[in-house]
Design a protein around this motif. Structure first.
Motif, PDB file in Angstrom:
ATOM      1  N   MET A   1       0.830  -1.198   0.000  1.00  0.00           N
ATOM      2  CA  MET A   1       0.000   0.000   0.000  1.00  0.00           C
ATOM      3  C   MET A   1       0.874   1.262   0.000  1.00  0.00           C
ATOM      4  SD  MET A   1      -3.100   0.844   2.610  1.00  0.00           S
ATOM      5  CE  MET A   1      -4.515   1.725   1.968  1.00  0.00           C
ATOM      6  N   LEU A   2       1.750   1.343   1.004  1.00  0.00           N
ATOM      7  CA  LEU A   2       2.741   2.423   1.075  1.00  0.00           C
ATOM      8  C   LEU A   2       4.119   1.801   0.997  1.00  0.00           C
ATOM      9  CD1 LEU A   2       3.440   5.482   1.731  1.00  0.00           C
ATOM     10  CD2 LEU A   2       3.659   4.696   4.107  1.00  0.00           C
ATOM     11  N   LYS A   3       4.992   2.390   0.169  1.00  0.00           N
ATOM     12  CA  LYS A   3       6.333   1.826   0.015  1.00  0.00           C
ATOM     13  C   LYS A   3       7.356   2.935  -0.140  1.00  0.00           C
ATOM     14  CE  LYS A   3       8.916  -1.673  -2.593  1.00  0.00           C
ATOM     15  NZ  LYS A   3       8.857  -2.658  -3.712  1.00  0.00           N
ATOM     16  N   LEU A   4       8.328   2.969   0.779  1.00  0.00           N
ATOM     17  CA  LEU A   4       9.472   3.865   0.677  1.00  0.00           C
ATOM     18  C   LEU A   4      10.670   3.021   0.250  1.00  0.00           C
ATOM     19  CD1 LEU A   4       7.487   5.384   2.631  1.00  0.00           C
ATOM     20  CD2 LEU A   4       9.508   6.430   3.655  1.00  0.00           C
ATOM     21  N   THR A   5      11.339   3.465  -0.811  1.00  0.00           N
ATOM     22  CA  THR A   5      12.474   2.712  -1.348  1.00  0.00           C
ATOM     23  C   THR A   5      13.707   3.598  -1.387  1.00  0.00           C
ATOM     24  OG1 THR A   5      10.957   1.412  -2.739  1.00  0.00           O
ATOM     25  CG2 THR A   5      13.308   1.327  -3.281  1.00  0.00           C
ATOM     26  N   ASN A   6      14.697   3.262  -0.575  1.00  0.00           N
ATOM     27  CA  ASN A   6      15.992   3.963  -0.548  1.00  0.00           C
ATOM     28  C   ASN A   6      15.819   5.478  -0.396  1.00  0.00           C
ATOM     29  OD1 ASN A   6      17.356   1.503  -0.928  1.00  0.00           O
ATOM     30  ND2 ASN A   6      17.141   1.664  -3.149  1.00  0.00           N
ATOM     31  N   VAL A   7      14.940   5.889   0.509  1.00  0.00           N
ATOM     32  CA  VAL A   7      14.627   7.312   0.682  1.00  0.00           C
ATOM     33  C   VAL A   7      15.675   7.992   1.563  1.00  0.00           C
ATOM     34  CG1 VAL A   7      13.018   8.931   1.762  1.00  0.00           C
ATOM     35  CG2 VAL A   7      12.163   7.116   0.268  1.00  0.00           C
ATOM     36  N   SER A   8      16.238   9.065   1.046  1.00  0.00           N
ATOM     37  CA  SER A   8      17.176   9.896   1.799  1.00  0.00           C
ATOM     38  C   SER A   8      16.701  11.341   1.730  1.00  0.00           C
ATOM     39  CB  SER A   8      18.586   9.794   1.217  1.00  0.00           C
ATOM     40  OG  SER A   8      19.072   8.466   1.281  1.00  0.00           O
ATOM     41  N   THR A   9      16.792  12.045   2.862  1.00  0.00           N
ATOM     42  CA  THR A   9      16.372  13.448   2.907  1.00  0.00           C
ATOM     43  C   THR A   9      17.410  14.270   3.659  1.00  0.00           C
ATOM     44  OG1 THR A   9      15.187  13.255   5.012  1.00  0.00           O
ATOM     45  CG2 THR A   9      13.940  12.759   3.016  1.00  0.00           C
ATOM     46  N   ARG A  10      17.324  15.573   3.484  1.00  0.00           N
ATOM     47  CA  ARG A  10      18.200  16.463   4.245  1.00  0.00           C
ATOM     48  C   ARG A  10      17.522  17.801   4.447  1.00  0.00           C
ATOM     49  NH1 ARG A  10      22.434  15.992  -0.544  1.00  0.00           N
ATOM     50  NH2 ARG A  10      21.345  17.139  -2.168  1.00  0.00           N
ATOM     51  N   TYR A  11      17.952  18.492   5.481  1.00  0.00           N
ATOM     52  CA  TYR A  11      17.571  19.882   5.719  1.00  0.00           C
ATOM     53  C   TYR A  11      18.820  20.713   5.462  1.00  0.00           C
ATOM     54  CZ  TYR A  11      13.458  18.002   8.136  1.00  0.00           C
ATOM     55  OH  TYR A  11      12.296  17.325   8.448  1.00  0.00           O
ATOM     56  N   VAL A  51       8.348  17.157   3.167  1.00  0.00           N
ATOM     57  CA  VAL A  51       9.792  17.098   2.920  1.00  0.00           C
ATOM     58  C   VAL A  51      10.003  16.284   1.655  1.00  0.00           C
ATOM     59  CG1 VAL A  51      12.007  16.230   3.778  1.00  0.00           C
ATOM     60  CG2 VAL A  51      10.390  17.274   5.372  1.00  0.00           C
ATOM     61  N   LYS A  52      10.840  16.782   0.744  1.00  0.00           N
ATOM     62  CA  LYS A  52      11.095  16.087  -0.523  1.00  0.00           C
ATOM     63  C   LYS A  52      12.399  15.293  -0.419  1.00  0.00           C
ATOM     64  CE  LYS A  52       7.567  18.182  -2.419  1.00  0.00           C
ATOM     65  NZ  LYS A  52       6.297  17.458  -2.618  1.00  0.00           N
ATOM     66  N   PRO A  53      12.389  14.018  -0.740  1.00  0.00           N
ATOM     67  CA  PRO A  53      13.639  13.251  -0.721  1.00  0.00           C
ATOM     68  C   PRO A  53      14.553  13.668  -1.869  1.00  0.00           C
ATOM     69  CG  PRO A  53      11.836  11.891  -1.541  1.00  0.00           C
ATOM     70  CD  PRO A  53      11.221  13.187  -1.108  1.00  0.00           C
ATOM     71  N   PHE A  54      15.860  13.660  -1.617  1.00  0.00           N
ATOM     72  CA  PHE A  54      16.801  13.922  -2.717  1.00  0.00           C
ATOM     73  C   PHE A  54      17.223  12.613  -3.366  1.00  0.00           C
ATOM     74  CE2 PHE A  54      19.713  13.419   0.907  1.00  0.00           C
ATOM     75  CZ  PHE A  54      20.700  12.596   0.390  1.00  0.00           C
ATOM     76  N   GLU A  55      16.780  11.503  -2.774  1.00  0.00           N
ATOM     77  CA  GLU A  55      17.110  10.191  -3.314  1.00  0.00           C
ATOM     78  C   GLU A  55      16.002   9.225  -2.919  1.00  0.00           C
ATOM     79  OE1 GLU A  55      21.158   7.560  -3.363  1.00  0.00           O
ATOM     80  OE2 GLU A  55      20.474   8.260  -1.405  1.00  0.00           O
ATOM     81  N   GLY A  56      15.668   8.288  -3.807  1.00  0.00           N
ATOM     82  CA  GLY A  56      14.675   7.275  -3.509  1.00  0.00           C
ATOM     83  C   GLY A  56      13.263   7.684  -3.912  1.00  0.00           C
ATOM     84  N   THR A  57      12.306   6.787  -3.652  1.00  0.00           N
ATOM     85  CA  THR A  57      10.922   7.012  -4.062  1.00  0.00           C
ATOM     86  C   THR A  57       9.957   6.682  -2.932  1.00  0.00           C
ATOM     87  OG1 THR A  57      10.705   4.742  -4.924  1.00  0.00           O
ATOM     88  CG2 THR A  57      11.438   6.451  -6.472  1.00  0.00           C
ATOM     89  N   VAL A  58       8.803   7.362  -2.992  1.00  0.00           N
ATOM     90  CA  VAL A  58       7.683   7.054  -2.101  1.00  0.00           C
ATOM     91  C   VAL A  58       6.499   6.705  -2.990  1.00  0.00           C
ATOM     92  CG1 VAL A  58       6.159   7.874  -0.261  1.00  0.00           C
ATOM     93  CG2 VAL A  58       8.525   8.715  -0.391  1.00  0.00           C
ATOM     94  N   GLU A  59       5.923   5.523  -2.793  1.00  0.00           N
ATOM     95  CA  GLU A  59       4.783   5.081  -3.588  1.00  0.00           C
ATOM     96  C   GLU A  59       3.587   4.805  -2.687  1.00  0.00           C
ATOM     97  OE1 GLU A  59       5.911   2.144  -6.898  1.00  0.00           O
ATOM     98  OE2 GLU A  59       7.596   1.998  -5.490  1.00  0.00           O
ATOM     99  N   PHE A  60       2.409   5.122  -3.204  1.00  0.00           N
ATOM    100  CA  PHE A  60       1.167   4.814  -2.509  1.00  0.00           C
ATOM    101  C   PHE A  60       0.199   4.210  -3.516  1.00  0.00           C
ATOM    102  CE2 PHE A  60      -3.048   6.167  -0.720  1.00  0.00           C
ATOM    103  CZ  PHE A  60      -3.015   5.325   0.386  1.00  0.00           C
ATOM    104  N   LEU A  61      -0.277   3.026  -3.207  1.00  0.00           N
ATOM    105  CA  LEU A  61      -1.151   2.284  -4.123  1.00  0.00           C
ATOM    106  C   LEU A  61      -0.521   2.181  -5.512  1.00  0.00           C
ATOM    107  CD1 LEU A  61      -4.611   3.733  -2.996  1.00  0.00           C
ATOM    108  CD2 LEU A  61      -3.550   1.559  -2.319  1.00  0.00           C
ATOM    109  N   ALA A  62       0.781   1.866  -5.518  1.00  0.00           N
ATOM    110  CA  ALA A  62       1.570   1.603  -6.727  1.00  0.00           C
ATOM    111  C   ALA A  62       1.806   2.836  -7.595  1.00  0.00           C
ATOM    112  CB  ALA A  62       0.938   0.495  -7.562  1.00  0.00           C
ATOM    113  N   GLU A  63       1.576   4.044  -7.053  1.00  0.00           N
ATOM    114  CA  GLU A  63       1.872   5.278  -7.783  1.00  0.00           C
ATOM    115  C   GLU A  63       2.855   6.128  -6.977  1.00  0.00           C
ATOM    116  OE1 GLU A  63      -1.647   7.427  -8.708  1.00  0.00           O
ATOM    117  OE2 GLU A  63      -2.429   5.919 -10.081  1.00  0.00           O
TER     118      GLU A  63
END
Length: 236
Positions: A1-11, A51-63
């Motif tokens: 349903m929700l999938k975070l893949t290799n998500v990296s963030t920074r401030y 917050v926007k990741p500078f690397e990786g993806t966030v998917e919800f219901l395959a989008e």
């Protein structure tokens, strides 16, 4: 349903999350655990589009949703219960509930859902004309949950629901979270109180300094020897 893949963030130049992999399957209650300043709230903000990741993806219901604005993510069915409740203190309880349904157009169903909230949270019915800001912390937490449910979420994301509550209300809040889950709503629970969260969750992830250091079923993690180390050797 929700999938975070290799998500990296920074401030700015400070990296907060490092290669986060996390998922919530339909119908699950998953908790994200960790001590102070480990990245739990940043993870939640990343899911919500704050917050926007500078690397990786966030998917919800395959989008993919990591490039969307928070309002568009909310439209897709991810609804937060924010840390500190964040109710509208000068609006009545009932007005707060109507605000939860702000994006909906099904007026009759909205009225039905308000009655359902009063059944689930009877203290709110007794005080429905009372300003939200006059409620106790525990009662405000109930109102925050009820307001979120008025949006008919597909995924409820809860940030530190036990923070600042008296012990009796902590126990009550977790009972209500468990009841909401039993109604079929998927939940991501971001929480410091590991014992309480693991007692009601299906699976869990543990964050330490922006990295997932443990994951597995809630039952496995309740007795995992690495839990105390992940909490910087503090009691859990």
């Amino acid at each position: 349903m929700l999938k975070l893949t290799n998500v990296s963030t920074r401030y700015g130049q400070i990296q907060i999350l490092r290669q986060i992999n996390l998922e919530v399957r339909e119908g699950e209650l998953v908790c994200l655990l960790g001590g102070n300043a480990c990245g739990k709230t940043t993870t939640m903000k990343t899911i919500l589009g704050l917050v926007k990741p500078f690397e990786g993806t966030v998917e919800f219901l395959a989008e993919r949703i990591d490039g969307l604005k928070p309002a568009a993510i909310s439209h897709r069915g991810i609804v937060p219960v924010l840390e500190g409740r964040r109710i509208f203190p000068e609006l009545s309880i009932e007005e707060n509930l109507f605000m939860g349904a702000y994006l909906r157009k099904d007026q009759e169903a909205i009225l039905d859902d308000i009655q359902n909230m009063y059944t689930m949270f009877p203290v709110l019915k007794d005080r429905r004309k009372q300003d939200g800001g006059t409620l106790s912390g525990g009662e405000q937490q109930m109102l925050a949950m009820a307001r979120a449910l008025m949006a008919r979420p597909k995924l409820l994301v809860m940030d530190e629901p036990s923070m600042g509550l008296a012990p009796i209300y902590v126990e009550k809040s977790f009972e209500l979270i468990q009841r909401i889950h039993q109604e079929g709503i998927s939940i991501l629970l971001v929480e410091q109180n590991a014992n309480m969260a693991l007692s009601i969750a299906d699976r869990a992830y543990v964050l330490q300094v922006g990295e997932i250091v443990l994951s597995g079923s809630a039952a496995e993690l309740q007795h995992h020897p690495g839990m105390k180390k992940a909490y910087l050797n503090t009691a859990i």
